[in-house]
Motif scaffolding. Structure first.
Motif, PDB file in Angstrom:
ATOM      1  N   ARG A  22       0.830  -1.202   0.000  1.00 23.85           N
ATOM      2  CA  ARG A  22       0.000   0.000   0.000  1.00 23.85           C
ATOM      3  C   ARG A  22       0.869   1.258   0.000  1.00 23.85           C
ATOM      4  O   ARG A  22       0.609   2.212  -0.736  1.00 23.85           O
ATOM      5  CB  ARG A  22      -0.931  -0.005   1.209  1.00 23.85           C
ATOM      6  CG  ARG A  22      -1.857   1.205   1.251  1.00 23.85           C
ATOM      7  CD  ARG A  22      -3.034   1.021   2.193  1.00 23.85           C
ATOM      8  NE  ARG A  22      -3.926   2.170   2.114  1.00 23.85           N
ATOM      9  CZ  ARG A  22      -4.795   2.395   1.141  1.00 23.85           C
ATOM     10  NH1 ARG A  22      -4.907   1.531   0.148  1.00 23.85           N
ATOM     11  NH2 ARG A  22      -5.567   3.472   1.133  1.00 23.85           N
ATOM     12  N   SER A  23       1.906   1.246   0.817  1.00 28.77           N
ATOM     13  CA  SER A  23       2.808   2.399   0.885  1.00 28.77           C
ATOM     14  C   SER A  23       3.484   2.642  -0.462  1.00 28.77           C
ATOM     15  O   SER A  23       3.559   3.790  -0.935  1.00 28.77           O
ATOM     16  CB  SER A  23       3.857   2.167   1.973  1.00 28.77           C
ATOM     17  OG  SER A  23       3.258   2.026   3.245  1.00 28.77           O
ATOM     18  N   ALA A  24       3.995   1.585  -1.078  1.00 28.17           N
ATOM     19  CA  ALA A  24       4.712   1.728  -2.345  1.00 28.17           C
ATOM     20  C   ALA A  24       3.791   2.244  -3.447  1.00 28.17           C
ATOM     21  O   ALA A  24       4.162   3.147  -4.215  1.00 28.17           O
ATOM     22  CB  ALA A  24       5.329   0.387  -2.748  1.00 28.17           C
ATOM     23  N   GLY A  25       2.600   1.686  -3.548  1.00 31.73           N
ATOM     24  CA  GLY A  25       1.666   2.133  -4.576  1.00 31.73           C
ATOM     25  C   GLY A  25       1.239   3.568  -4.376  1.00 31.73           C
ATOM     26  O   GLY A  25       1.083   4.338  -5.339  1.00 31.73           O
ATOM     27  N   CYS A  26       1.062   3.951  -3.120  1.00 29.50           N
ATOM     28  CA  CYS A  26       0.686   5.328  -2.795  1.00 29.50           C
ATOM     29  C   CYS A  26       1.809   6.295  -3.134  1.00 29.50           C
ATOM     30  O   CYS A  26       1.589   7.350  -3.739  1.00 29.50           O
ATOM     31  CB  CYS A  26       0.311   5.418  -1.320  1.00 29.50           C
ATOM     32  SG  CYS A  26      -0.234   7.051  -0.781  1.00 29.50           S
ATOM     33  N   LEU A  27       3.034   5.937  -2.747  1.00 28.14           N
ATOM     34  CA  LEU A  27       4.187   6.784  -3.030  1.00 28.14           C
ATOM     35  C   LEU A  27       4.403   6.951  -4.530  1.00 28.14           C
ATOM     36  O   LEU A  27       4.756   8.041  -5.002  1.00 28.14           O
ATOM     37  CB  LEU A  27       5.438   6.187  -2.379  1.00 28.14           C
ATOM     38  CG  LEU A  27       6.748   6.965  -2.555  1.00 28.14           C
ATOM     39  CD1 LEU A  27       6.638   8.372  -1.991  1.00 28.14           C
ATOM     40  CD2 LEU A  27       7.903   6.212  -1.898  1.00 28.14           C
ATOM     41  N   LEU A  28       4.169   5.889  -5.284  1.00 27.81           N
ATOM     42  CA  LEU A  28       4.318   5.963  -6.733  1.00 27.81           C
ATOM     43  C   LEU A  28       3.354   6.976  -7.343  1.00 27.81           C
ATOM     44  O   LEU A  28       3.719   7.758  -8.220  1.00 27.81           O
ATOM     45  CB  LEU A  28       4.088   4.578  -7.357  1.00 27.81           C
ATOM     46  CG  LEU A  28       4.116   4.502  -8.888  1.00 27.81           C
ATOM     47  CD1 LEU A  28       5.494   4.894  -9.416  1.00 27.81           C
ATOM     48  CD2 LEU A  28       3.738   3.105  -9.362  1.00 27.81           C
ATOM     49  N   GLY A  29       2.125   6.984  -6.858  1.00 24.95           N
ATOM     50  CA  GLY A  29       1.109   7.821  -7.485  1.00 24.95           C
ATOM     51  C   GLY A  29       0.988   9.223  -6.935  1.00 24.95           C
ATOM     52  O   GLY A  29       0.419  10.105  -7.598  1.00 24.95           O
ATOM     53  N   GLN A  30       1.541   9.480  -5.736  1.00 22.23           N
ATOM     54  CA  GLN A  30       1.258  10.772  -5.096  1.00 22.23           C
ATOM     55  C   GLN A  30       1.740  11.998  -5.868  1.00 22.23           C
ATOM     56  O   GLN A  30       0.997  12.972  -6.009  1.00 22.23           O
ATOM     57  CB  GLN A  30       1.800  10.805  -3.664  1.00 22.23           C
ATOM     58  CG  GLN A  30       1.156  11.938  -2.859  1.00 22.23           C
ATOM     59  CD  GLN A  30       1.998  12.425  -1.703  1.00 22.23           C
ATOM     60  OE1 GLN A  30       3.083  12.966  -1.890  1.00 22.23           O
ATOM     61  NE2 GLN A  30       1.496  12.238  -0.491  1.00 22.23           N
ATOM     62  N   PRO A  31       2.967  12.024  -6.401  1.00 21.62           N
ATOM     63  CA  PRO A  31       3.427  13.269  -7.035  1.00 21.62           C
ATOM     64  C   PRO A  31       2.683  13.638  -8.313  1.00 21.62           C
ATOM     65  O   PRO A  31       2.773  14.783  -8.767  1.00 21.62           O
ATOM     66  CB  PRO A  31       4.910  12.999  -7.321  1.00 21.62           C
ATOM     67  CG  PRO A  31       5.038  11.521  -7.335  1.00 21.62           C
ATOM     68  CD  PRO A  31       4.034  11.012  -6.351  1.00 21.62           C
ATOM     69  N   VAL A  32       1.937  12.699  -8.895  1.00 23.26           N
ATOM     70  CA  VAL A  32       1.209  13.006 -10.135  1.00 23.26           C
ATOM     71  C   VAL A  32      -0.308  12.958  -9.926  1.00 23.26           C
ATOM     72  O   VAL A  32      -1.063  12.913 -10.895  1.00 23.26           O
ATOM     73  CB  VAL A  32       1.629  12.052 -11.275  1.00 23.26           C
ATOM     74  CG1 VAL A  32       3.081  12.297 -11.660  1.00 23.26           C
ATOM     75  CG2 VAL A  32       1.412  10.584 -10.899  1.00 23.26           C
ATOM     76  N   GLU A  33      -0.742  12.990  -8.672  1.00 22.45           N
ATOM     77  CA  GLU A  33      -2.179  13.013  -8.410  1.00 22.45           C
ATOM     78  C   GLU A  33      -2.781  14.265  -9.043  1.00 22.45           C
ATOM     79  O   GLU A  33      -2.278  15.372  -8.870  1.00 22.45           O
ATOM     80  CB  GLU A  33      -2.455  13.006  -6.913  1.00 22.45           C
ATOM     81  CG  GLU A  33      -3.938  12.976  -6.580  1.00 22.45           C
ATOM     82  CD  GLU A  33      -4.207  12.980  -5.079  1.00 22.45           C
ATOM     83  OE1 GLU A  33      -5.356  12.688  -4.694  1.00 22.45           O
ATOM     84  OE2 GLU A  33      -3.277  13.283  -4.304  1.00 22.45           O
ATOM     85  N   GLY A  34      -3.850  14.077  -9.782  1.00 27.31           N
ATOM     86  CA  GLY A  34      -4.508  15.195 -10.447  1.00 27.31           C
ATOM     87  C   GLY A  34      -4.017  15.450 -11.862  1.00 27.31           C
ATOM     88  O   GLY A  34      -4.604  16.256 -12.591  1.00 27.31           O
ATOM     89  N   TRP A  35      -2.944  14.777 -12.275  1.00 27.08           N
ATOM     90  CA  TRP A  35      -2.468  14.929 -13.650  1.00 27.08           C
ATOM     91  C   TRP A  35      -3.445  14.259 -14.611  1.00 27.08           C
ATOM     92  O   TRP A  35      -3.992  13.194 -14.319  1.00 27.08           O
ATOM     93  CB  TRP A  35      -1.091  14.283 -13.813  1.00 27.08           C
ATOM     94  CG  TRP A  35       0.058  15.058 -13.256  1.00 27.08           C
ATOM     95  CD1 TRP A  35       0.066  15.822 -12.132  1.00 27.08           C
ATOM     96  CD2 TRP A  35       1.382  15.106 -13.803  1.00 27.08           C
ATOM     97  NE1 TRP A  35       1.316  16.348 -11.924  1.00 27.08           N
ATOM     98  CE2 TRP A  35       2.149  15.930 -12.938  1.00 27.08           C
ATOM     99  CE3 TRP A  35       1.988  14.535 -14.906  1.00 27.08           C
ATOM    100  CZ2 TRP A  35       3.500  16.191 -13.176  1.00 27.08           C
ATOM    101  CZ3 TRP A  35       3.340  14.781 -15.140  1.00 27.08           C
ATOM    102  CH2 TRP A  35       4.077  15.606 -14.282  1.00 27.08           C
ATOM    103  N   LYS A  36      -3.635  14.867 -15.774  1.00 26.81           N
ATOM    104  CA  LYS A  36      -4.419  14.225 -16.818  1.00 26.81           C
ATOM    105  C   LYS A  36      -3.581  13.122 -17.479  1.00 26.81           C
ATOM    106  O   LYS A  36      -2.346  13.164 -17.467  1.00 26.81           O
ATOM    107  CB  LYS A  36      -4.860  15.241 -17.864  1.00 26.81           C
ATOM    108  CG  LYS A  36      -5.703  16.374 -17.287  1.00 26.81           C
ATOM    109  CD  LYS A  36      -7.000  15.844 -16.702  1.00 26.81           C
ATOM    110  CE  LYS A  36      -7.922  16.973 -16.240  1.00 26.81           C
ATOM    111  NZ  LYS A  36      -7.427  17.699 -15.074  1.00 26.81           N
ATOM    112  N   ARG A  37      -4.267  12.153 -18.065  1.00 20.76           N
ATOM    113  CA  ARG A  37      -3.565  10.984 -18.591  1.00 20.76           C
ATOM    114  C   ARG A  37      -2.555  11.347 -19.673  1.00 20.76           C
ATOM    115  O   ARG A  37      -1.448  10.796 -19.715  1.00 20.76           O
ATOM    116  CB  ARG A  37      -4.584   9.967 -19.126  1.00 20.76           C
ATOM    117  CG  ARG A  37      -3.951   8.687 -19.644  1.00 20.76           C
ATOM    118  CD  ARG A  37      -4.959   7.636 -20.037  1.00 20.76           C
ATOM    119  NE  ARG A  37      -5.891   8.109 -21.038  1.00 20.76           N
ATOM    120  CZ  ARG A  37      -6.541   7.312 -21.891  1.00 20.76           C
ATOM    121  NH1 ARG A  37      -6.348   6.001 -21.846  1.00 20.76           N
ATOM    122  NH2 ARG A  37      -7.385   7.797 -22.755  1.00 20.76           N
TER     123      ARG A  37
END
Length: 366
Positions: free
Chosen positions: A12-27
């Motif tokens: 859970r931590s790894a998946g969250c860390l991977l996605g956090q800096p680009v949260e809200g980015w369009k595809r």
């Protein structure tokens, strides 16, 4: 048991860390950035240590307030798992069960939030519910009173601890998730948390990803919009299409330019199902698909990582995804602060062993 639960916390931590800096980015922006940094298909944490022209092109910054951090959490800026609401909720779930036991009430959840979680560390539906609670609007009305976010993803990301604590008992995991979700969400907002909790309970004893997803669906209304759309993703996998085509279909159904769509329970649940099914039980591939699809990147990466971590156990997780965590997580939950992830796993195992709704088979497993 410890290896699986520790794996779930780490995943859970790894998946969250991977996605956090680009949260809200369009595809499109995310895909182009990954390709320009030779990280597509996504196979490593994203870094801001890139040439200046890429920083300018994608408006990448290092400074910025994210919960307790003054940096954007690119991998080159972190030394441990950083604070995130996705992880705060898992930790406060642990605190709720430790204090109130397995028969906690929605009012107990409300009290725990008010005592231990600062208002500005919660978002959307949870923030509205929090304000309602402060104004003495108790559950379940706290979920619906002036709460336009009541079917958004917030409850779905609070599910994990209830799955961790009930290995093999999908019904009890879902029922606990219902009690938790009911203070801030209704209908599909609640079903999302029930679905994820039940999947995690199933993942502790089941190795087939589709069966895990179906076990989760078995605990929510069969004719709900959430069940309908997750079933669609299962059908797409059987069609033999690529994950990119499946992602396209989700984006055709839900418009990422509308906040209601990219933060809704159902659109993100479809991405979770996509990552699990098209990732073929491979941890890296699964969390990478979940993040690359955009929408709520840290939430979906965290949920997929949690489920795969539970299925595989900590010892089987790739070192490159786990090492940057340094077995540490920073939390905004009072009484936790900077704590070892392994300690959280040990405390979770202790809960499992005291759970009257779970049958233990020997000392090494469930």
């Amino acid at each position: 048991m410890f290896d699986k639960i520790y794996g779930a916390w780490l995943g859970r931590s790894a998946g969250c860390l991977l996605g956090q800096p680009v949260e809200g980015w369009k595809r499109e922006r995310l895909t182009r950035f990954l390709k320009d940094t030779n990280n597509y298909p996504l196979h490593a944490y994203m870094s801001s240590d890139v040439p200046q022209h890429i920083l300018d092109k994608y408006q990448i910054k290092n400074r910025g307030q994210v919960y307790g951090s003054s940096y954007i959490n690119w991998i080159n800026n972190v030394k441990h798992m950083i604070e995130d609401d996705d992880m705060n909720y898992t930790i406060i779930g642990l605190a709720i069960l430790e204090k109130y036991g397995f028969d906690f009430s929605p009012n107990d959840v409300a009290e725990s939030w008010l005592m231990n979680l600062p208002l500005l560390h919660v978002c959307t539906a949870e923030r509205v519910a929090y304000k309602n609670l402060v104004n003495l609007i108790e559950p379940p009305l706290s979920a619906s009173h002036r709460n336009v976010y009541r079917e958004w993803i917030g409850a779905q990301i609070r599910a994990d601890l209830f799955g961790y604590a009930n290995p093999g008992n999908t019904e009890k995991a879902a029922e606990m998730a219902w009690r938790d979700a009911s203070i801030s969400h209704i209908k599909n907002g609640i079903y999302g948390e029930m679905w994820v909790a039940a999947m995690l309970a199933a993942a502790a004893v089941q190795d087939d990803v589709e069966q895990v997803i179906l076990a989760g669906l078995a605990e929510i209304p069969e004719k709900s919009r959430l069940a309908r759309d997750v079933q669609r993703v299962i059908e797409w996998k059987k069609e033999g299409i690529s994950w990119e085509e499946a992602s396209n279909r989700i984006h055709e159904q839900y418009d990422e330019n509308k906040p209601h769509h990219w933060c809704h329970t159902i659109s993100n649940a479809m991405i979770v199902a996509l990552g699990l099914l098209f990732g073929d039980r491979d941890f890296e591939k699964s969390i990478s698909i979940a993040v690359t699809c955009a929408f709520d990147t840290d939430c979906n990466g965290a949920t997929v990582g949690s489920i795969l971590g539970m299925m595989h156990g900590a010892k089987a997780l790739p070192e490159k995804w786990i090492a940057p965590l340094n077995d540490l997580i920073k939390s905004g939950v009072d009484g936790f602060g900077l704590v070892n992830i392994s300690e959280l796993a040990e405390r979770t195992v202790k809960l499992v062993r005291s759970n009257p709704y779970v049958k233990i088979r020997g000392k090494s497993g469930c």
